[in-house]
Design a protein around this motif. Structure first.
Motif, mmCIF file in Angstrom:
data_model
loop_
_atom_site.group_PDB
_atom_site.id
_atom_site.type_symbol
_atom_site.label_atom_id
_atom_site.label_comp_id
_atom_site.label_asym_id
_atom_site.label_seq_id
_atom_site.Cartn_x
_atom_site.Cartn_y
_atom_site.Cartn_z
ATOM 1 N N ALA A 1 -5.702 -0.169 5.997
ATOM 2 C CA ALA A 1 -4.734 -1.255 5.821
ATOM 3 C C ALA A 1 -4.785 -2.223 6.995
ATOM 4 O O ALA A 1 -5.135 -1.854 8.122
ATOM 5 N N GLU B 1 0.170 -4.908 6.533
ATOM 6 C CA GLU B 1 0.374 -3.964 5.436
ATOM 7 C C GLU B 1 0.899 -2.638 5.943
ATOM 8 O O GLU B 1 1.782 -2.021 5.334
ATOM 9 N N ALA B 2 0.363 -2.176 7.081
ATOM 10 C CA ALA B 2 0.796 -0.901 7.644
ATOM 11 C C ALA B 2 2.256 -0.958 8.064
ATOM 12 O O ALA B 2 3.020 -0.009 7.835
ATOM 13 N N MET C 1 0.836 -1.191 0.000
ATOM 14 C CA MET C 1 0.000 0.000 0.000
ATOM 15 C C MET C 1 0.871 1.242 0.000
ATOM 16 O O MET C 1 1.989 1.243 0.475
ATOM 17 N N ARG D 1 0.710 3.645 -7.133
ATOM 18 C CA ARG D 1 0.439 3.089 -5.804
ATOM 19 C C ARG D 1 0.909 1.648 -5.695
ATOM 20 O O ARG D 1 1.512 1.249 -4.691
ATOM 21 N N GLY E 1 4.490 -0.902 4.954
ATOM 22 C CA GLY E 1 4.611 0.459 4.437
ATOM 23 C C GLY E 1 5.463 1.334 5.323
ATOM 24 O O GLY E 1 6.232 2.178 4.840
ATOM 25 N N LEU F 1 -1.644 4.615 7.477
ATOM 26 C CA LEU F 1 -2.082 3.465 6.694
ATOM 27 C C LEU F 1 -3.206 2.695 7.390
ATOM 28 O O LEU F 1 -4.169 2.267 6.750
ATOM 29 N N LEU F 2 -3.082 2.520 8.703
ATOM 30 C CA LEU F 2 -4.167 1.856 9.438
ATOM 31 C C LEU F 2 -5.452 2.669 9.336
ATOM 32 O O LEU F 2 -6.546 2.120 9.169
ATOM 33 N N GLY G 1 -2.131 9.018 1.795
ATOM 34 C CA GLY G 1 -3.486 8.704 2.158
ATOM 35 C C GLY G 1 -4.300 9.960 2.394
ATOM 36 O O GLY G 1 -3.789 11.075 2.449
ATOM 37 N N ASP H 1 2.405 4.528 1.212
ATOM 38 C CA ASP H 1 2.688 4.839 2.603
ATOM 39 C C ASP H 1 2.696 6.314 2.920
ATOM 40 O O ASP H 1 2.899 6.696 4.062
ATOM 41 N N ALA I 1 4.120 0.189 -3.380
ATOM 42 C CA ALA I 1 3.856 -0.794 -2.327
ATOM 43 C C ALA I 1 4.927 -1.877 -2.271
ATOM 44 O O ALA I 1 5.049 -2.572 -1.267
ATOM 45 N N ASP J 1 -6.303 4.472 6.888
ATOM 46 C CA ASP J 1 -6.805 4.312 5.518
ATOM 47 C C ASP J 1 -7.437 2.948 5.273
ATOM 48 O O ASP J 1 -7.969 2.700 4.197
#
Length: 468
Positions: A270, A274-275, A1, A388, A278, A265-266, A6, A3, A392, A268
Motif C-alpha cells: 500500500a 492508503e496505509a 485496502m 476487500r 486503513g 498494509l505498507l 494481509g 486492513d 476499504a 503488502d
C-alpha cells in the motif's frame, strides 16, 4: 485496502508487557477511607506493548514474529501463553521481571493503575538478528525498555531495504534514519519537539509533523489525533485522514492497532496514504468493539467463521461489533446487497447510512447467492474481492456474507436498529422490513444516484461504452 487480512509476514521488534484489568462495580465507599469498593471483581489478562501490537497483527491471519525480551518469570510465561500459537516468538535476554500494568476498572473507566516489574532487554541474540535481516516488513514498538536499542544497528542497516514503521516512545531513542513511517500520538509529537508549540489545531500538528520528518530523516510521519483521525506528512504537503466516526469506548491499545495495521498494509504494497487510511479505520473498529477489554479473543468455533478458509472475512467480527454497539447504547445500521461492481450509487448510499448510527455493517450476498439472483455470468468480482473493496471504505465497519437469496437470517443475528436500502427499492420489496419490527428496528430508503447499477456498468463495459 483491507486492513487486517494481509499475507506479508511482519516482524515486530519492541518491548513486551503484561496488561491486566481488574473490573467490577463501585457503588459504595469503604468505611475506613473515602475510597470506592470494587464489587464483583474479575481479572482479564492480555499481552501489552509490542506484544499487543504483534497479537493484533496476527489475529487476522498475518504471519507475525515478535522479537522482545522475555524471561521465565511469571509475567513472561503468561505473555508467552497468550501469544502462542498465533505469534512466533524470538526472545531477547531479559534483565529483571517483565513489566506488568494493572488497571482497576469501575463502570468501564479506570480508577487507578498499578505498575510493577522493571525488566529491560539486556542484549540481543543471533535469532533476533536473523529475523530482522530477513524481514519484508518491520514494526518497532518502542516502550523504552531496551529492545529497540539492542537491535538499533540491524534496524539502521535494513531501514532502506525493507518496510520499516516505528511507533516511538518519548523516553526511547529516535527512529533510525530512512524509516518509512513514524507513528507518534499528538501529545508524543509535541514532546519530541521539546518546546511550546502553541494550540492543538491542525496547522500546528502539520508543522510539528513536518519538523519531525526532517529531524528524524524519515520518509513520513503520521501523527495520530485520537477521535479526529491522523495527519500524514512527508515534510511538505500534509494529508488529514479523518475517522469515520467518534467512539467513546476504551482507547487503550488503539495506537498499537494503528501502528500494526499501517506496518502490515505498507508491507503488502500500500501507499502511505492508503496505509494510514486503513490504520485509522482499524483503530476506530478496535475501540468500537470494546478496545483493550476485548482485544484478546477466544478461538471461534467453525460455524462462526466467515466464508472461505483464507481469512478474507470473519462474520463473527460483524456480529460481535453489533453486540458491542448495542450494549453501549449505540445505533446499529445494516445494509445489504451484492455490491458486485462498486459504483457511485453504492458509495453514496453507504456513506449516508453510516451517518445514521454508530456503526455500519454490510450484509453481502455470497457468490452462489449472486449467481442464483443475477445469472451464471455473475458475480464479476468474487466474494473475497468484494469484501476487500467494501472494507476499504471508511464508512463500512464490518462485512458479513450470507448464502441465502435474502439476508433475513443474518439480519436476525445482527438485530440492527436500522436496515437500509437504496431508493431504487421500495419498502414493500424488502423482505427484511417486517422482521425488524420484532425488536423495534426500522427499514429505511436512502436517495440513490440515478442511472448507476452494477448490471448497467457490466453491460456498458462489455459493449465498450463509457458511463455518462
Amino acid at each position: 485496502m483491507d486492513d487486517t487480512h494481509g499475507t506479508t509476514p511482519l516482524v515486530v521488534v519492541g518491548d513486551a508487557l503484561l496488561d491486566r484489568d481488574l473490573t467490577g462495580t463501585a457503588e459504595r465507599l469503604a468505611p475506613d477511607a473515602p475510597v470506592p469498593v470494587l464489587d464483583g471483581c474479575t481479572e482479564h489478562l492480555r499481552p501489552g506493548g509490542a506484544a499487543l501490537a504483534a497479537y493484533l497483527a496476527a489475529r487476522g491471519g498475518r504471519p507475525v514474529t515478535l522479537v522482545a525480551a522475555l524471561g521465565t518469570d511469571p509475567a513472561s510465561l503468561q505473555v508467552r501463553a497468550l501469544l502462542e500459537p498465533l505469534v512466533t516468538l524470538v526472545p531477547l535476554p531479559l534483565d529483571g521481571e517483565l513489566p506488568e500494568k494493572t488497571r482497576v476498572m469501575a463502570g468501564g473507566r479506570p480508577v487507578v493503575r498499578l505498575d510493577r516489574g522493571s525488566g529491560r532487554a539486556s542484549g540481543t541474540a543471533d535469532a533476533a538478528r536473523r529475523a530482522v535481516a530477513g524481514a519484508a516488513a518491520v514494526l518497532v514498538a518502542d516502550y523504552a525498555r531496551g529492545a529497540a536499542d539492542a537491535l538499533r544497528g540491524e534496524l539502521a542497516s535494513r531501514a532502506r531495504g525493507t518496510t520499516l514503521v516505528w511507533d516511538p516512545h518519548p523516553r526511547g531513542g529516535p527512529p533510525v534514519p530512512g524509516t518509512r513511517l513514524v507513528t507518534p500520538t499528538d501529545e508524543e509529537a509535541r514532546r519530541f519537539i521539546g518546546r511550546n508549540t502553541g494550540g492543538d489545531d491542525l496547522q500546528t500538528a502539520a508543522r510539528i509533523a513536518a519538523e519531525l520528518v526532517r529531524s528524524w530523516q524519515a520518509a513520513g510521519v503520521a501523527v495520530t489525533l485520537g477521535a479526529r483521525g491522523a495527519l500524514l506528512s512527508d515534510g511538505d504537503s500534509p494529508l488529514l485522514v479523518p475517522a469515520a466516526a467518534r467512539y467513546g469506548g476504551d482507547a487503550c491499545g488503539a495506537g498499537d492497532c494503528f501502528a500494526a495495521t499501517a506496518a502490515g498494509l505498507l508491507g503488502d504494497g500500500a501507499l502511505p496514504a492508503e496505509a494510514v487510511q486503513g490504520a485509522v479505520a482499524a483503530a476506530g473498529r478496535y475501540v468500537a468493539e470494546g478496545g483493550a477489554s476485548t482485544a484478546v479473543r477466544s478461538p471461534l468455533p467453525d460455524e462462526d467463521r466467515g466464508p472461505g478458509a483464507d481469512g478474507t472475512a470473519t462474520d463473527h467480527d460483524g456480529i460481535e461489533l453489533a453486540r458491542r454497539v448495542r450494549a453501549a447504547g449505540g445505533t446499529v445500521v445494516a445494509a445489504g446487497g451484492c455490491f458486485d461492481l462498486l459504483h457511485a450509487g453504492h458509495v453514496s448510499m453507504l456513506q449516508q447510512a453510516r451517518g445514521i448510527g454508530d456503526c455500519l455493517i454490510v450484509c453481502l450476498n455470497s457468490d452462489t447467492s449472486v449467481r442464483r439472483r443475477k445469472g451464471p455470468s455473475r458475480p464479476v468480482n468474487p466474494l473475497p474481492d468484494r469484501i476487500r473493496v467494501l472494507r476499504a471504505l471508511q464508512c463500512v465497519d464490518a462485512v458479513v456474507a450470507f448464502d441465502e437469496d435474502t439476508p433475513e437470517q443474518v439480519v436476525d443475528r445482527l438485530r440492527p436498529h436500522v436496515w437500509v436500502k437504496g431508493g431504487d427499492y421500495s419498502v414493500e420489496q424488502m423482505p427484511e422490513a417486517a422482521q425488524l419490527s420484532a425488536w423495534g428496528g426500522q427499514a429505511v430508503l436512502l436517495p440513490y444516484v440515478d442511472g448507476r447499477s452494477s448490471t448497467l456498468l457490466a453491460t456498458r463495459a462489455a459493449a465498450g461504452r463509457r458511463v455518462p
